[in-house]
Design an enzyme around this catalytic site. Structure first.
Site: not given
Ligand code: NAD
Length: 246
Positions: A34, A87, A153, A157, A188
Site C-alpha cells: 500500500d 486492487n 474512473y 476500469k 469501504t
Molecule cells: P479503499 O480506499 O478502502 O482502499 C484502497 C487502498 O488503496 C487504500 O489502502 C489506499 O491507501 C490504497 N492506495 C491508494 N492509492 C494507491 C497507490 N497509488 N498505490 C498503492 N495503494 C494505493 O477502497 P476500496 O473500496 O477497498 O477499493 C479497492 C479497489 O476496489 C479499488 O480499485 C476500487 O476502485 C475498487 N472498487 C471499489 C468499489 C467500492 O464501492 N468500494 C466498487 C468497485 C470497485
C-alpha cells in the site's frame, strides 16, 4: 494455498485488506502492499496474529519502479509468486467531462489503469518461471457501464477489463490465468466522501437491496485464483447484487 505466495496491492484498507486476510486464511503467505504504511502494517499484524505469514512492502502502484521492486522483493523473501490481486485504486474527482480536472484525470489513470499494467508487467515474468499463476485485477461494475461525473474512473476500469482480456490471451497457454473481478458499490472508506442521500440512492440501484461487503469480494478473488477456477480466465466476474442485471 499452503506454501503459495500472494501479492495484494492497496491491502491497507477495504477490499484489499479482506483479500489479504482471505488468502492468509487459505494458508498462503501474503505480501501486503500500500502507500498507507500504517494501514498496511495493521493488515500484516492481523494476518500474523492468525498464524499465517505476511510482510508489508510499501508500493505506490503509479510508479513502475516500485511495482517492479514489489514483485522482486516478494520472490526474494518467499522464493516464488503464485497469485496477485491488483486492487489499489482511487475514486478521483466528480465532474462532467468538460469540467473534469485534468490533474485528477491523470492521477486516476495513473493509479487505476497504469498501476495495473505496471504490476502485471513485473508479476508475470516471475509466474512464468513457475509455469503457473493467477492474477485478479479489481475492476468494477464501471468496467462495463458508465457513471455520470466519474469519467476518469470509468475509463480506467474499462481499460482494466481490456488489459485483463489481453493478458489472459497472451499467457493462458503458459499457465497464467487473469481475471477482472467487478464489484458494485461496497462499504469501504472509498465511499466515505458520499453523503447519506447518495448512499441511500446507491442502495436502490442494487436489486439485492443493499451495498456489498468487502469480504464478499474477497471470497470471489480467492476462488478465482484457486485451482477450482482452472478454466476461468479472461473473464469479467461480477460481484454486484445484480447491479448490472437491470
Ligand atoms: P479503499 O480506499 O478502502 O482502499 C484502497 C487502498 O488503496 C487504500 O489502502 C489506499 O491507501 C490504497 N492506495 C491508494 N492509492 C494507491 C497507490 N497509488 N498505490 C498503492 N495503494 C494505493 O477502497 P476500496 O473500496 O477497498 O477499493 C479497492 C479497489 O476496489 C479499488 O480499485 C476500487 O476502485 C475498487 N472498487 C471499489 C468499489 C467500492 O464501492 N468500494 C466498487 C468497485 C470497485
Amino acid at each position: 494455498m499452503k506454501n503459495k505466495v500472494a501479492i495484494v496491492t492497496g491491502a491497507g484498507s477495504g477490499i484489499g485488506r479482506e483479500v489479504a486476510l482471505a488468502f492468509a486464511a487459505k494458508g498462503a503467505n501474503v505480501v501486503v502492499s500500500d502507500v498507507d504504511d500504517q494501514g498496511g502494517n495493521e493488515t500484516v499484524e492481523m494476518i500474523n496474529k492468525s498464524g499465517s505469514k505476511a510482510i508489508y512492502v510499501h508500493c505506490d502502484v503509479s510508479k513502475e519502479e516500485e511495482c517492479k521492486a514489489l514483485a522482486d522483493v516478494t520472490v526474494e523473501k518467499f522464493g516464488r509468486l503464485d497469485y496477485a490481486c491488483n486492487n489499489a485504486g482511487i475514486s478521483g474527482a466528480q465532474a462532467p467531462v468538460a469540467e473534469y480536472p485534468t490533474e485528477s484525470w491523470h492521477q486516476v489513470i495513473n493509479v487505476n489503469l497504469n498501476g495495473v499494467f505496471y504490476c502485471m508487467k513485473h508479476q508475470i515474468p516471475h509466474m512464468l518461471k513457475n509455469g503457473n499463476g493467477a492474477i485478479v485485477n479489481i475492476g468494477s461494475i464501471l468496467s462495463k457501464v458508465g457513471f455520470p461525473t466519474a469519467s476518469a474512473y470509468v475509463a480506467a476500469k474499462h481499460g482494466v477489463d481490456g488489459l485483463t482480456k489481453n493478458a489472459a490471451m497472451e499467457y493462458g497457454a503458459q499457465g497464467i490465468r487473469v481475471n477482472n473481478v467487478g464489484p458494485a458499490f461496497i462499504k469501504t472508506p472509498l465511499l466515505n466522501a458520499l453523503d447519506d442521500d447518495t448512499l441511500n440512492y446507491l442502495e436502490t440501484q442494487h436489486p439485492i437491496g443493499r451495498l456489498g461487503k468487502p469480504e464478499e469480494v474477497a471470497t470471489l478473488v480467492v476462488w478465482a485464483c484457486s485451482d477450482e477456477a482452472s478454466f476461468v480466465t479472461g473473464a469479467y466476474l461480477p460481484v454486484d447484487g445484480a447491479y448490472l442485471a437491470r
